[in-house]
Design a protein around this motif. Structure first.
Motif, PDB file in Angstrom:
ATOM      1  N   VAL A  32       0.842  -1.203   0.000  1.00 30.90           N
ATOM      2  CA  VAL A  32       0.000   0.000   0.000  1.00 30.90           C
ATOM      3  C   VAL A  32       0.869   1.242   0.000  1.00 30.90           C
ATOM      4  CG1 VAL A  32      -1.838   1.242   1.187  1.00 30.90           C
ATOM      5  CG2 VAL A  32      -1.764  -1.253   1.291  1.00 30.90           C
ATOM      6  N   THR A  33       0.548   2.190  -0.901  1.00 35.03           N
ATOM      7  CA  THR A  33       1.270   3.468  -0.972  1.00 35.03           C
ATOM      8  C   THR A  33       0.278   4.609  -0.780  1.00 35.03           C
ATOM      9  OG1 THR A  33       2.894   2.537  -2.523  1.00 35.03           O
ATOM     10  CG2 THR A  33       2.746   4.941  -2.394  1.00 35.03           C
ATOM     11  N   VAL A  34       0.661   5.592   0.044  1.00 32.65           N
ATOM     12  CA  VAL A  34      -0.229   6.714   0.336  1.00 32.65           C
ATOM     13  C   VAL A  34       0.599   7.974   0.545  1.00 32.65           C
ATOM     14  CG1 VAL A  34      -0.186   6.243   2.812  1.00 32.65           C
ATOM     15  CG2 VAL A  34      -2.121   7.495   1.839  1.00 32.65           C
ATOM     16  N   ASP A  35       0.025   9.141   0.221  1.00 33.88           N
ATOM     17  CA  ASP A  35       0.706  10.416   0.442  1.00 33.88           C
ATOM     18  C   ASP A  35       0.702  10.755   1.930  1.00 33.88           C
ATOM     19  OD1 ASP A  35       1.230  10.797  -2.229  1.00 33.88           O
ATOM     20  OD2 ASP A  35      -0.581  11.968  -2.597  1.00 33.88           O
ATOM     21  N   GLU A  36       1.713  11.475   2.351  1.00 38.33           N
ATOM     22  CA  GLU A  36       1.816  11.887   3.746  1.00 38.33           C
ATOM     23  C   GLU A  36       0.595  12.710   4.139  1.00 38.33           C
ATOM     24  OE1 GLU A  36       5.333  13.500   6.727  1.00 38.33           O
ATOM     25  OE2 GLU A  36       5.383  14.026   4.612  1.00 38.33           O
ATOM     26  N   GLY A  37       0.028  12.396   5.307  1.00 41.70           N
ATOM     27  CA  GLY A  37      -1.179  13.069   5.757  1.00 41.70           C
ATOM     28  C   GLY A  37      -2.450  12.371   5.318  1.00 41.70           C
ATOM     29  N   GLY A  38      -2.311  11.354   4.472  1.00 43.04           N
ATOM     30  CA  GLY A  38      -3.467  10.647   3.942  1.00 43.04           C
ATOM     31  C   GLY A  38      -3.938   9.510   4.832  1.00 43.04           C
ATOM     32  N   ASN A  39      -4.945   8.788   4.336  1.00 42.77           N
ATOM     33  CA  ASN A  39      -5.535   7.679   5.074  1.00 42.77           C
ATOM     34  C   ASN A  39      -5.513   6.410   4.227  1.00 42.77           C
ATOM     35  OD1 ASN A  39      -6.292   9.767   6.864  1.00 42.77           O
ATOM     36  ND2 ASN A  39      -8.246  10.020   5.812  1.00 42.77           N
TER      37      ASN A  39
ATOM     38  N   VAL B  13       2.059  -6.918   5.309  1.00 38.73           N
ATOM     39  CA  VAL B  13       1.636  -5.809   4.449  1.00 38.73           C
ATOM     40  C   VAL B  13       2.713  -4.733   4.511  1.00 38.73           C
ATOM     41  CG1 VAL B  13      -0.070  -3.997   4.041  1.00 38.73           C
ATOM     42  CG2 VAL B  13      -0.819  -6.238   4.850  1.00 38.73           C
ATOM     43  N   GLN B  14       3.149  -4.254   3.342  1.00 38.81           N
ATOM     44  CA  GLN B  14       4.151  -3.171   3.306  1.00 38.81           C
ATOM     45  C   GLN B  14       3.444  -1.847   3.068  1.00 38.81           C
ATOM     46  OE1 GLN B  14       7.090  -3.244   0.169  1.00 38.81           O
ATOM     47  NE2 GLN B  14       8.558  -2.115   1.422  1.00 38.81           N
ATOM     48  N   LEU B  15       3.710  -0.884   3.944  1.00 37.56           N
ATOM     49  CA  LEU B  15       3.118   0.452   3.845  1.00 37.56           C
ATOM     50  C   LEU B  15       4.196   1.460   3.480  1.00 37.56           C
ATOM     51  CD1 LEU B  15       0.832   2.536   4.264  1.00 37.56           C
ATOM     52  CD2 LEU B  15       1.440   2.557   6.699  1.00 37.56           C
ATOM     53  N   SER B  16       3.947   2.236   2.413  1.00 40.18           N
ATOM     54  CA  SER B  16       4.893   3.267   1.983  1.00 40.18           C
ATOM     55  C   SER B  16       4.189   4.617   2.019  1.00 40.18           C
ATOM     56  CB  SER B  16       5.401   2.982   0.565  1.00 40.18           C
ATOM     57  OG  SER B  16       6.050   1.730   0.504  1.00 40.18           O
ATOM     58  N   VAL B  17       4.711   5.534   2.842  1.00 45.11           N
ATOM     59  CA  VAL B  17       4.149   6.890   2.946  1.00 45.11           C
ATOM     60  C   VAL B  17       5.105   7.843   2.251  1.00 45.11           C
ATOM     61  CG1 VAL B  17       3.320   8.690   4.490  1.00 45.11           C
ATOM     62  CG2 VAL B  17       3.085   6.280   5.147  1.00 45.11           C
ATOM     63  N   THR B  18       4.624   8.515   1.214  1.00 40.84           N
ATOM     64  CA  THR B  18       5.468   9.413   0.419  1.00 40.84           C
ATOM     65  C   THR B  18       5.217  10.871   0.782  1.00 40.84           C
ATOM     66  OG1 THR B  18       3.811   9.446  -1.362  1.00 40.84           O
ATOM     67  CG2 THR B  18       5.538   7.780  -1.499  1.00 40.84           C
ATOM     68  N   ALA B  19       6.277  11.669   0.733  1.00 42.79           N
ATOM     69  CA  ALA B  19       6.170  13.092   1.043  1.00 42.79           C
ATOM     70  C   ALA B  19       5.426  13.819  -0.071  1.00 42.79           C
ATOM     71  CB  ALA B  19       7.556  13.698   1.229  1.00 42.79           C
ATOM     72  N   VAL B  20       4.612  14.794   0.311  1.00 40.63           N
ATOM     73  CA  VAL B  20       3.858  15.578  -0.660  1.00 40.63           C
ATOM     74  C   VAL B  20       4.602  16.877  -0.917  1.00 40.63           C
ATOM     75  CG1 VAL B  20       1.681  16.744  -1.141  1.00 40.63           C
ATOM     76  CG2 VAL B  20       1.690  14.586   0.095  1.00 40.63           C
ATOM     77  N   ILE B  21       4.935  17.140  -2.172  1.00 43.37           N
ATOM     78  CA  ILE B  21       5.637  18.363  -2.549  1.00 43.37           C
ATOM     79  C   ILE B  21       4.620  19.334  -3.144  1.00 43.37           C
ATOM     80  CG2 ILE B  21       7.431  19.387  -3.999  1.00 43.37           C
ATOM     81  CD1 ILE B  21       8.819  16.671  -3.971  1.00 43.37           C
ATOM     82  N   THR B  22       4.458  20.487  -2.497  1.00 39.46           N
ATOM     83  CA  THR B  22       3.510  21.493  -2.995  1.00 39.46           C
ATOM     84  C   THR B  22       4.257  22.652  -3.618  1.00 39.46           C
ATOM     85  OG1 THR B  22       3.470  22.658  -0.869  1.00 39.46           O
ATOM     86  CG2 THR B  22       1.876  20.869  -1.175  1.00 39.46           C
ATOM     87  N   ASP B  23       3.574  23.400  -4.464  1.00 36.00           N
ATOM     88  CA  ASP B  23       4.166  24.553  -5.150  1.00 36.00           C
ATOM     89  C   ASP B  23       3.950  25.845  -4.380  1.00 36.00           C
ATOM     90  OD1 ASP B  23       4.989  22.949  -7.197  1.00 36.00           O
ATOM     91  OD2 ASP B  23       3.161  23.240  -8.375  1.00 36.00           O
ATOM     92  N   ARG B  24       3.260  25.761  -3.232  1.00 38.75           N
ATOM     93  CA  ARG B  24       2.942  27.004  -2.512  1.00 38.75           C
ATOM     94  C   ARG B  24       4.199  27.737  -2.062  1.00 38.75           C
ATOM     95  NH1 ARG B  24      -2.217  25.295   1.327  1.00 38.75           N
ATOM     96  NH2 ARG B  24      -3.647  24.796  -0.392  1.00 38.75           N
ATOM     97  N   THR B  25       5.123  26.994  -1.462  1.00 38.30           N
ATOM     98  CA  THR B  25       6.344  27.623  -0.955  1.00 38.30           C
ATOM     99  C   THR B  25       7.156  28.231  -2.081  1.00 38.30           C
ATOM    100  OG1 THR B  25       6.423  26.038   0.859  1.00 38.30           O
ATOM    101  CG2 THR B  25       8.449  27.231   0.349  1.00 38.30           C
ATOM    102  N   SER B  26       7.323  27.492  -3.174  1.00 35.79           N
ATOM    103  CA  SER B  26       8.118  27.994  -4.285  1.00 35.79           C
ATOM    104  C   SER B  26       7.468  29.212  -4.916  1.00 35.79           C
ATOM    105  CB  SER B  26       8.299  26.891  -5.337  1.00 35.79           C
ATOM    106  OG  SER B  26       7.045  26.415  -5.797  1.00 35.79           O
TER     107      SER B  26
END
Length: 202
Positions: free
Chosen positions: A45-52, A128-141
């Motif tokens: 399972v792969t999910v973005d950071e902050g997700g469910n 079960v392997q869980l992978s949480v990936t960091a979310v990169i937003t354009d707001r800061t840039s």
């Protein structure tokens, strides 16, 4: 044939007599695959950071009354049916429908929650392997770009205001013409140097 079991696996034949009293026989090989006592709908399972996430562990009726848990291999921390905890930086809830399905819900996931987990029913475990990936937003840039653009225009705008002020003085006092011309020349040089610096920065 109904309610087939693994022991029903094997060869079967069917015979039919035709009008010429000849028997026609057809052989069939039937393989009954046994259902595992414990399995998961998705083992990776792969999910973005902050997700469910929500995943299901399926078990057979043999294990209906067994203890059911969701555990992490890293620290052996387990969550039991009906219990909620946040010790792993995520709210974890597991529920059992009593009909062979164990549901695991994890919310507010962080990168530190990545790793190997397992469904546990009785003495059975399924990984079960869980992978949480960091979310990169354009707001800061985007904010950085807007701030850089603002800095780039501050000096030219300030020089323009000075030019307007000097022009106003010229119109009011013709005796200051030579002095104002000298100021204009230096302001023009400053504007040219400012534009050159911004070009080099880009």
């Amino acid at each position: 044939m109904r309610d087939l079991q693994h022991q029903n696996t094997g060869y079967y034949w069917c015979a039919v007599e035709n009008e010429e009293d000849m028997t026609v026989t057809e052989w069939f090989n039937i393989t009954i695959q046994s259902v595992p006592d414990l399995s998961v709908m998705s083992s990776n399972v792969t999910v973005d950071e902050g997700g469910n996430i929500s995943l299901q562990c399926l078990y057979t009726s043999t294990y209906k009354n067994k203890t059911k848990q969701w555990c992490r291999y890293k620290d052996k921390g387990c969550y039991t049916v009906g219990r909620s905890d946040t010790s792993q930086n995520a709210s974890v809830k597991i529920s059992d429908d009593g009909r062979g399905s164990l549901t695991v819900v994890m919310s507010g996931l962080m990168k530190s929650d990545s790793g190997w987990y397992y469904c546990s029913v009785g003495d059975l475990q399924v990984p079960v392997q869980l992978s949480v990936t960091a979310v990169i937003t354009d707001r800061t840039s985007m904010k950085d770009i807007q701030y850089d653009d603002l800095k780039m225009w501050l000096l030219p705008i300030a020089l323009l205001l000075i030019l307007v002020t000097v022009t106003s003085i010229i119109l009011r006092n013709k005796h200051s013409q030579y002095y104002i011309t000298f100021v204009f020349m230096h302001l023009a040089d400053a504007l040219t140097q400012s534009n050159s610096c911004h070009s080099l920065e880009k």
